[in-house]
Design a protein around this motif. Structure first.
Motif, mmCIF file in Angstrom:
data_model
loop_
_atom_site.group_PDB
_atom_site.id
_atom_site.type_symbol
_atom_site.label_atom_id
_atom_site.label_comp_id
_atom_site.label_asym_id
_atom_site.label_seq_id
_atom_site.Cartn_x
_atom_site.Cartn_y
_atom_site.Cartn_z
ATOM 1 N N PHE A 28 26.755 -42.511 -64.833
ATOM 2 C CA PHE A 28 25.355 -42.173 -64.578
ATOM 3 C C PHE A 28 24.470 -43.136 -65.344
ATOM 4 C CE2 PHE A 28 27.195 -38.190 -63.261
ATOM 5 C CZ PHE A 28 26.367 -37.800 -62.221
ATOM 6 N N GLU A 29 23.441 -43.645 -64.669
ATOM 7 C CA GLU A 29 22.479 -44.531 -65.289
ATOM 8 C C GLU A 29 21.092 -44.112 -64.818
ATOM 9 O OE1 GLU A 29 22.830 -49.106 -66.137
ATOM 10 O OE2 GLU A 29 22.268 -48.765 -64.044
ATOM 11 N N ASN A 30 20.254 -43.663 -65.740
ATOM 12 C CA ASN A 30 18.908 -43.169 -65.411
ATOM 13 C C ASN A 30 18.950 -42.052 -64.371
ATOM 14 O OD1 ASN A 30 17.741 -45.083 -67.168
ATOM 15 N ND2 ASN A 30 17.779 -46.612 -65.553
ATOM 16 N N ASN A 31 19.861 -41.101 -64.554
ATOM 17 C CA ASN A 31 20.045 -39.951 -63.660
ATOM 18 C C ASN A 31 20.455 -40.335 -62.245
ATOM 19 O OD1 ASN A 31 19.518 -38.056 -65.652
ATOM 20 N ND2 ASN A 31 17.328 -38.095 -65.244
ATOM 21 N N VAL A 32 21.016 -41.509 -62.080
ATOM 22 C CA VAL A 32 21.525 -41.957 -60.785
ATOM 23 C C VAL A 32 23.024 -42.142 -60.932
ATOM 24 C CG1 VAL A 32 21.475 -43.794 -59.056
ATOM 25 C CG2 VAL A 32 19.367 -43.106 -60.193
ATOM 26 N N GLU A 33 23.784 -41.486 -60.036
ATOM 27 C CA GLU A 33 25.230 -41.611 -60.044
ATOM 28 C C GLU A 33 25.620 -42.951 -59.417
ATOM 29 O OE1 GLU A 33 28.750 -38.562 -59.087
ATOM 30 O OE2 GLU A 33 27.534 -39.086 -57.348
ATOM 31 N N LYS A 34 26.418 -43.723 -60.142
ATOM 32 C CA LYS A 34 26.818 -45.035 -59.654
ATOM 33 C C LYS A 34 28.323 -45.166 -59.714
ATOM 34 C CE LYS A 34 22.578 -47.290 -60.985
ATOM 35 N NZ LYS A 34 21.976 -48.538 -61.383
ATOM 36 N N LEU A 35 28.866 -45.935 -58.764
ATOM 37 C CA LEU A 35 30.271 -46.278 -58.856
ATOM 38 C C LEU A 35 30.413 -47.766 -58.666
ATOM 39 C CD1 LEU A 35 31.612 -46.512 -55.677
ATOM 40 C CD2 LEU A 35 31.376 -44.090 -55.916
ATOM 41 N N GLN A 36 31.459 -48.295 -59.303
ATOM 42 C CA GLN A 36 31.671 -49.729 -59.302
ATOM 43 C C GLN A 36 33.160 -50.019 -59.292
ATOM 44 O OE1 GLN A 36 29.928 -51.615 -62.699
ATOM 45 N NE2 GLN A 36 30.881 -53.577 -62.295
ATOM 46 N N CYS A 37 33.549 -51.019 -58.534
ATOM 47 C CA CYS A 37 34.943 -51.473 -58.513
ATOM 48 C C CYS A 37 35.087 -52.587 -59.553
ATOM 49 C CB CYS A 37 35.324 -51.993 -57.132
ATOM 50 S SG CYS A 37 37.005 -52.662 -57.053
ATOM 51 N N VAL A 38 36.053 -52.444 -60.445
ATOM 52 C CA VAL A 38 36.255 -53.463 -61.472
ATOM 53 C C VAL A 38 37.030 -54.669 -60.926
ATOM 54 C CG1 VAL A 38 36.105 -51.847 -63.397
ATOM 55 C CG2 VAL A 38 38.325 -52.304 -62.366
ATOM 56 N N GLN A 39 37.593 -54.530 -59.738
ATOM 57 C CA GLN A 39 38.354 -55.621 -59.117
ATOM 58 C C GLN A 39 37.427 -56.604 -58.399
ATOM 59 O OE1 GLN A 39 41.712 -55.844 -59.429
ATOM 60 N NE2 GLN A 39 41.791 -57.768 -58.303
ATOM 61 N N CYS A 40 36.557 -56.095 -57.531
ATOM 62 C CA CYS A 40 35.713 -56.976 -56.700
ATOM 63 C C CYS A 40 34.223 -56.840 -56.996
ATOM 64 C CB CYS A 40 35.964 -56.701 -55.220
ATOM 65 S SG CYS A 40 35.327 -55.111 -54.639
ATOM 66 N N ASP A 41 33.845 -55.994 -57.942
ATOM 67 C CA ASP A 41 32.451 -55.770 -58.357
ATOM 68 C C ASP A 41 31.607 -55.081 -57.278
ATOM 69 O OD1 ASP A 41 30.778 -55.885 -60.579
ATOM 70 O OD2 ASP A 41 29.693 -57.598 -59.768
ATOM 71 N N TYR A 42 32.239 -54.335 -56.371
ATOM 72 C CA TYR A 42 31.527 -53.517 -55.385
ATOM 73 C C TYR A 42 30.701 -52.474 -56.123
ATOM 74 C CZ TYR A 42 30.832 -49.881 -51.852
ATOM 75 O OH TYR A 42 30.288 -48.933 -51.028
ATOM 76 N N HIS A 43 29.464 -52.244 -55.683
ATOM 77 C CA HIS A 43 28.579 -51.250 -56.292
ATOM 78 C C HIS A 43 28.071 -50.275 -55.246
ATOM 79 C CE1 HIS A 43 28.241 -54.311 -59.455
ATOM 80 N NE2 HIS A 43 27.842 -53.324 -60.235
ATOM 81 N N GLU A 44 27.889 -49.055 -55.647
ATOM 82 C CA GLU A 44 27.267 -48.037 -54.800
ATOM 83 C C GLU A 44 26.536 -47.079 -55.726
ATOM 84 O OE1 GLU A 44 28.835 -44.544 -51.892
ATOM 85 O OE2 GLU A 44 29.820 -46.492 -51.676
ATOM 86 N N SER A 45 25.380 -46.590 -55.293
ATOM 87 C CA SER A 45 24.642 -45.630 -56.121
ATOM 88 C C SER A 45 24.107 -44.509 -55.255
ATOM 89 C CB SER A 45 23.508 -46.317 -56.868
ATOM 90 O OG SER A 45 22.597 -46.888 -55.982
ATOM 91 N N GLN A 46 23.954 -43.355 -55.881
ATOM 92 C CA GLN A 46 23.452 -42.186 -55.184
ATOM 93 C C GLN A 46 22.511 -41.444 -56.123
ATOM 94 O OE1 GLN A 46 26.493 -39.586 -53.732
ATOM 95 N NE2 GLN A 46 25.061 -38.203 -52.776
ATOM 96 N N ALA A 47 21.284 -41.251 -55.690
ATOM 97 C CA ALA A 47 20.309 -40.545 -56.503
ATOM 98 C C ALA A 47 20.651 -39.064 -56.589
ATOM 99 C CB ALA A 47 18.915 -40.727 -55.919
ATOM 100 N N ASP A 48 20.173 -38.429 -57.627
ATOM 101 C CA ASP A 48 20.349 -36.992 -57.816
ATOM 102 C C ASP A 48 19.806 -36.257 -56.597
ATOM 103 O OD1 ASP A 48 20.814 -34.521 -58.980
ATOM 104 O OD2 ASP A 48 19.025 -34.592 -60.234
ATOM 105 N N LYS A 49 20.426 -35.152 -56.216
ATOM 106 C CA LYS A 49 20.014 -34.391 -55.031
ATOM 107 C C LYS A 49 18.553 -33.984 -55.099
ATOM 108 C CE LYS A 49 24.618 -32.618 -54.171
ATOM 109 N NZ LYS A 49 25.505 -31.478 -54.262
#
Length: 68
Positions: A28-49
Protein backbone atom coordinates in the motif's frame (compact mmCIF):
# COMPACT_ATOMS: atom_id res chain seq x y z
CA UNK A 1 12.50 9.63 9.50
CA UNK A 2 11.90 7.45 6.46
CA UNK A 3 8.47 5.81 6.21
CA UNK A 4 9.21 2.22 5.19
CA UNK A 5 6.55 0.58 3.01
CA UNK A 6 5.78 -2.99 4.00
CA UNK A 7 5.78 -5.24 0.92
CA UNK A 8 4.74 -8.88 0.83
CA UNK A 9 4.88 -11.56 -1.83
CA UNK A 10 1.71 -13.31 -2.99
CA UNK A 11 2.30 -17.07 -2.98
CA UNK A 12 1.21 -18.79 -6.18
CA UNK A 13 0.50 -15.53 -8.05
CA UNK A 14 1.48 -15.35 -11.71
CA UNK A 15 2.54 -12.11 -13.38
CA UNK A 16 0.06 -11.14 -16.13
CA UNK A 17 2.90 -9.79 -18.27
CA UNK A 18 5.86 -12.20 -18.03
CA UNK A 19 3.93 -15.21 -16.62
CA UNK A 20 6.53 -15.79 -13.86
CA UNK A 21 5.17 -17.41 -10.70
CA UNK A 22 5.85 -16.12 -7.17
CA UNK A 23 7.30 -12.80 -8.36
CA UNK A 24 4.33 -10.55 -7.46
CA UNK A 25 4.60 -8.34 -4.39
CA UNK A 26 1.70 -6.40 -2.88
CA UNK A 27 1.92 -3.16 -0.91
CA UNK A 28 0.00 0.00 0.00
CA UNK A 29 1.25 3.45 -0.92
CA UNK A 30 -0.84 6.52 0.00
CA UNK A 31 -3.90 4.29 0.62
CA UNK A 32 -3.61 2.80 -2.87
CA UNK A 33 -3.11 -0.94 -3.21
CA UNK A 34 -0.28 -1.68 -5.63
CA UNK A 35 1.29 -4.80 -7.00
CA UNK A 36 4.57 -5.18 -8.78
CA UNK A 37 6.46 -8.01 -10.46
CA UNK A 38 10.09 -8.15 -9.36
CA UNK A 39 11.00 -10.08 -12.53
CA UNK A 40 9.75 -7.74 -15.28
CA UNK A 41 8.77 -4.61 -13.26
CA UNK A 42 5.06 -4.90 -14.20
CA UNK A 43 2.95 -2.49 -12.11
CA UNK A 44 -0.74 -2.35 -11.30
CA UNK A 45 -2.60 -0.19 -8.79
CA UNK A 46 -6.09 -0.11 -7.40
CA UNK A 47 -7.55 2.73 -5.37
CA UNK A 48 -9.42 2.08 -2.13
CA UNK A 49 -13.10 1.18 -2.71
CA UNK A 50 -14.23 4.35 -0.92
CA UNK A 51 -12.05 6.51 -3.18
CA UNK A 52 -13.26 4.79 -6.35
CA UNK A 53 -16.91 4.99 -5.26
CA UNK A 54 -16.63 8.71 -4.44
CA UNK A 55 -14.95 9.43 -7.77
CA UNK A 56 -17.31 7.39 -9.94
CA UNK A 57 -20.57 8.58 -8.38
CA UNK A 58 -20.09 12.13 -9.65
CA UNK A 59 -19.14 11.17 -13.23
CA UNK A 60 -21.40 11.18 -16.27
CA UNK A 61 -20.37 8.54 -18.80
CA UNK A 62 -21.47 9.23 -22.35
CA UNK A 63 -19.80 6.24 -23.98
CA UNK A 64 -16.94 3.81 -23.64
CA UNK A 65 -14.06 3.91 -26.12
CA UNK A 66 -12.95 0.43 -27.17
CA UNK A 67 -10.02 0.51 -29.63
CA UNK A 68 -9.83 -2.44 -31.98
Amino acid sequence: MVNKIKKRFVAGATCPQCKSMDTIMLYFENNVEKLQCVQCDYHESQADKQVTKATRSSESVIGVFKPE
